[in-house]
Write an enzyme that holds these catalytic residues in place. Structure first.
Site, PDB file in Angstrom:
ATOM      1  N   LEU A  68       0.833  -1.205   0.000  1.00 11.18           N
ATOM      2  CA  LEU A  68       0.000   0.000   0.000  1.00 11.18           C
ATOM      3  C   LEU A  68       0.864   1.250   0.000  1.00 11.18           C
ATOM      4  O   LEU A  68       0.366   2.355  -0.097  1.00 11.18           O
ATOM      5  CB  LEU A  68      -0.937  -0.012   1.207  1.00 11.18           C
ATOM      6  CG  LEU A  68      -1.803  -1.275   1.332  1.00 11.18           C
ATOM      7  CD1 LEU A  68      -2.719  -1.170   2.541  1.00 11.18           C
ATOM      8  CD2 LEU A  68      -2.625  -1.497   0.072  1.00 11.18           C
ATOM      9  N   ARG A  69       2.162   1.058   0.146  1.00  9.83           N
ATOM     10  CA  ARG A  69       3.149   2.136   0.021  1.00  9.83           C
ATOM     11  C   ARG A  69       3.127   3.158   1.140  1.00  9.83           C
ATOM     12  O   ARG A  69       3.778   4.192   1.041  1.00  9.83           O
ATOM     13  CB  ARG A  69       3.005   2.857  -1.331  1.00  9.83           C
ATOM     14  CG  ARG A  69       3.299   1.961  -2.523  1.00  9.83           C
ATOM     15  CD  ARG A  69       4.659   1.361  -2.421  1.00  9.83           C
ATOM     16  NE  ARG A  69       5.130   0.850  -3.710  1.00  9.83           N
ATOM     17  CZ  ARG A  69       6.225   0.106  -3.827  1.00  9.83           C
ATOM     18  NH1 ARG A  69       6.930  -0.215  -2.757  1.00  9.83           N
ATOM     19  NH2 ARG A  69       6.621  -0.309  -5.015  1.00  9.83           N
ATOM     20  N   ASP A 310       1.034  -9.810  -5.374  1.00  9.10           N
ATOM     21  CA  ASP A 310       2.349  -9.179  -5.230  1.00  9.10           C
ATOM     22  C   ASP A 310       2.284  -7.738  -5.745  1.00  9.10           C
ATOM     23  O   ASP A 310       3.187  -7.254  -6.425  1.00  9.10           O
ATOM     24  CB  ASP A 310       3.427  -9.980  -5.968  1.00  9.10           C
ATOM     25  CG  ASP A 310       4.833  -9.658  -5.457  1.00  9.10           C
ATOM     26  OD1 ASP A 310       4.940  -9.028  -4.388  1.00  9.10           O
ATOM     27  OD2 ASP A 310       5.810 -10.029  -6.130  1.00  9.10           O
ATOM     28  N   HIS A 314       4.145   1.516  -8.823  1.00 16.40           N
ATOM     29  CA  HIS A 314       5.274   2.433  -9.009  1.00 16.40           C
ATOM     30  C   HIS A 314       4.798   3.661  -9.762  1.00 16.40           C
ATOM     31  O   HIS A 314       3.822   3.598 -10.510  1.00 16.40           O
ATOM     32  CB  HIS A 314       6.368   1.776  -9.868  1.00 16.40           C
ATOM     33  CG  HIS A 314       7.144   0.712  -9.165  1.00 16.40           C
ATOM     34  ND1 HIS A 314       7.946   0.972  -8.083  1.00 16.40           N
ATOM     35  CD2 HIS A 314       7.248  -0.621  -9.395  1.00 16.40           C
ATOM     36  CE1 HIS A 314       8.508  -0.155  -7.680  1.00 16.40           C
ATOM     37  NE2 HIS A 314       8.097  -1.146  -8.457  1.00 16.40           N
TER      38      HIS A 314
END
Lengths: 428, 317
Positions: A68-69, A310, A314
């Site tokens: 989820l960054r 996965d 980006h």
């Protein structure tokens, strides 16, 4: 809130005692739980009726690896954007790796993540704590503290522990408390600077190779240490035929091991890299056709427990660089279901079994009360149209990451509704 | 996945030169024939033809190389182009500018051609896919992947001395693993119909599944050189001479250095090639490098003509 989902085909498959289903039936939801299947409960008056004619009603998807960054990489994605992506893809439970910035190695960060996730009120979030501080592979993280803060296991993400003694101690310590150790099997020195599967394609393109032995040596070490420490291990992202064989043997020996595979590794090979297409850079690398086929067989015979997205969003810049400098991974929460259906179709795997690999089986790996359509269970439900075609496009992906090898491709199978805890979260 | 060959136009003409892999045989032959016409330019008193007059050629070297950059510069100048040399290590890249931003900036200066050397395999492909049509990209060496003008000048040299490829045996010796020269040579040789290409080196320097590229692998150099017409030696980088790949330069020379005794296994009229710069006493004995079978200096001369041919062809001449 009372919801009736009518006219749909209910599919729910499990290895557990709960009965499997594949039937046309109505689903009745009351107060966040599944109240009844088939017959309406006494006096049930639906506040909302969802007509699922021609659609499949299955448990909400459980994803064993979704980045989820947050915290730290908000320029790539945010909790909000990625949770919207999740529910748009029918994913209702997300297991999140600790490779954030800062790394999830202290309870405060885990609590903050869980709080942020609860506020977003979309999918359920299950963090994995870091196995070692800063994922550096040197000092153990405070596993009990992290566990109490809500971590469902401890993971090294893509940072293999170089010092085998540290790995041994980490497994020993986790085993003391019955925690599951998550490891991506990759021997650090053998993988070193490699960027593609060590085979014909890497040789032709002049890309440094990652040999299969990077995976098998790691699995051999892990299984040896499992025997000594008694630790439970989940192997994340198998990539090779030889790796599948080692896991099959370890399971036959009765070791408490589970494992998963990334959806792209079931469909793609190193040949797809073509002329250095960085959308095909993955960690572990896409391997040969023989490896891909062995991964499929491993899933079918249950050597591999689950398929995961996965999910790795980006920003565009991360892929607009030479292959060797590109970040690995793809955004995949929104394509997980359609790609799993594609896999089932090409491998002629029955649909209920394929769905089991993204619902009941991953839930079993983590020990979640999820991934099943049964009376009394939380009403996490995915409704999809198996006939609908859709084109993967940057503008329509909810995920902030538009990085996927399937950009502009047409996929079959589109989520129409997602419910979490009896609430309609998609469409929002 | 179906991908169009990015270096060819729809009617199969050369648009960019990125690799020798996938170049049609006819096109390679056409490059070699075009180079024939340019060899004599170097012998004239006025060493210039006006084919690229008014064109701007940017030498973009992200990795240092005086020699290759110079040969491209000479080739471009003999075609009357304006040449701008950029050593990017020392400029934008160190200021954090991305590769494609650098390219966009230079393209805005009305570049017609980029000659690119980069440490990353595939960087010239990325640039070629990015630039607008009308700008040509020539790969001057990318990582371990390709060095197509070197591959082509090697073909030119072999053809010059051996006339045809159809009955030739060619041995490529040394660090195949890290060599873009070897890869470009192998693809060109197999395309031109060379029936026997051998790679010779220790297992640590032979890439995985290299035989799939149509070559045979030898670890014993004596046997590997048996009856060959061409011996192509490769440069061994200093940093690889001792470590996990090789114990020492000395031992490498003992096993894989070309000396008179090993060369005697090849045909008496075999030629000896090297892409330069040579490590005398590591890859090759001085007596051989300077000997009657060596064509190392003619390679350099032919290299300019081949690079002129490629530059002329990608600009539509």
């Amino acid at each position: 809130m009372k919801i009736e989902i009518k006219n749909g085909r209910l599919i729910h498959s499990t290895t557990e005692p709960a009965p499997s289903r594949n039937e046309n039936a109505s689903l009745y939801i009351d107060n966040g739980s599944i109240a009844s299947i088939g017959e309406a409960p006494e006096g049930f008056v639906a506040d909302k009726v969802i007509d699922a004619a021609g659609k499949i009603v299955c448990p909400g998807l459980v994803d064993l690896c979704a980045r989820l960054r947050e915290p730290g990489f908000e320029y790539r994605a945010t909790l909000e954007s990625e949770m919207r992506a999740a529910v748009a893809g029918g994913v209702t439970s997300l297991v999140c790796p600790p490779d954030t910035d800062p790394v999830l190695d202290e309870p405060g960060l885990v609590e903050m993540l869980k709080r942020r996730a609860t506020m977003a009120n979309l999918a359920r979030v299950y963090p994995l704590g870091a196995l070692t501080l800063g994922l550096k592979g040197e000092k153990l993280a405070e596993m009990t503290e992290l566990h109490e803060a809500g971590c469902v296991g401890f993971f090294q993400a893509d940072h293999p522990i170089r010092d085998t003694m540290v790995l041994y101690r980490a497994m020993q310590y986790a085993a003391t408390f019955g925690y599951t150790v998550w490891l991506r099997p990759q021997e650090a020195y053998l993988a070193a600077d490699g960027i593609a599967h060590d085979g014909e394609v890497a040789t032709r393109l002049g890309l440094a190779g990652i040999p299969v032995s990077a995976e098998t040596v790691a699995i051999a070490a892990i299984t040896t240490l499992m025997r000594e420490t008694g630790a439970k291990v989940h192997l994340a992202r198998l990539s090779s035929a030889a790796g599948v064989d080692l896991v099959r043997r370890a399971k036959a020996d009765g070791l408490p091991m589970t494992c998963d595979v990334g959806i792209h590794h079931l469909l793609l090979t190193d040949r797809d890299i073509g002329y250095f297409n960085s959308q095909y850079r993955f960690t572990p690398p896409l391997r040969s056709m023989a490896d891909r086929d062995a991964l499929s067989r491993g899933l079918v015979d249950n050597t591999i427990d689950a398929i995961c997205s996965d999910h790795t969003p980006h920003d565009d810049d991360a892929k607009h660089v030479p292959f060797g400098e590109a970040e690995a991974g793809a955004t995949a929460l929104e394509t997980l279901l359609a790609l799993t259906l594609k896999w089932a179709d090409t491998q002629q795997v029955p649909l209920p079994f394929a769905l089991q690999k993204i619902t009941a089986d991953p839930a079993r790996v983590v020990g979640l009360n999820a991934g099943q359509l049964k009376v009394g269970a939380p009403a996490d439900v995915c409704i999809f149209n198996p006939q609908a075609f859709w084109v993967v496009a940057g503008q329509t992906l909810m995920s902030q990451g538009k990085n996927t090898p399937y950009l502009s491709c047409e996929l079959q199978g589109k989520v129409t509704h997602t419910l979490v805890n009896g609430q309609l979260v998609f469409p929002g | 996945m179906l991908t169009v060959n990015p270096q060819l136009t729809a009617d199969k003409k050369l648009k960019h030169l990125l690799t020798t892999e996938g170049l049609p045989k006819k096109l390679i032959e056409q490059i070699l024939e075009t180079a024939d016409q340019f060899v004599s330019v170097g012998d004239r008193e006025v060493k210039k033809v006006p084919l690229l007059r008014g064109k701007s050629v940017f030498n973009l070297f992200f990795e240092n190389s005086t020699r290759t950059r110079t040969t491209f510069e000479i080739a471009a100048k003999r075609l009357s182009a304006d040449v701008i040399n950029l050593n990017i290590n020392a400029s934008s890249a160190s200021k954090g500018e991305s590769l494609l931003d650098t390219i966009d900036n230079l393209a805005a200066m009305n570049a017609d051609m980029f000659i690119v050397r980069h440490a990353q395999s595939g960087a010239p492909h990325l640039i070629a896919q990015h630039v607008k049509s009308g700008i040509a990209v020539i790969n001057a060496g990318d990582g371990r992947h390709a060095h197509p003008t070197q591959g082509l000048l090697d073909m030119y040299t072999i053809r010059h001395y051996k006339k045809s490829f159809h009955n030739l045996s060619v041995a490529i010796v040394g660090d195949i693993l890290h060599s873009r020269v070897a890869r470009s040579g192998i693809h060109a040789l197999t395309t031109l119909g060379c029936p026997d290409v051998r790679v010779i080196g220790p297992a640590t320097l032979i890439p995985t599944e290299v035989s799939r590229m149509g070559v045979s692998v030898h670890h014993d150099m004596h046997r590997g050189l048996e009856g060959v017409d061409v011996v192509m030696m490769l440069r061994l980088q200093n940093e690889r001479m001792s470590g996990p790949l090789l114990p020492s330069a000395h031992e490498f020379f003992k096993n894989y250095g070309l000396n008179a005794e090993k060369l005697s296994r090849a045909k008496p009229d075999a030629i000896v090639m090297h892409p330069g710069p040579m490590n005398r006493g590591v890859e090759i004995e001085s007596g051989i490098a300077d000997g009657r079978q060596s064509v190392i200096l003619p390679q350099v001369t032919f290299g300019i003509a081949v690079r002129m041919a490629v530059m002329a062809m990608v600009t539509g001449n």
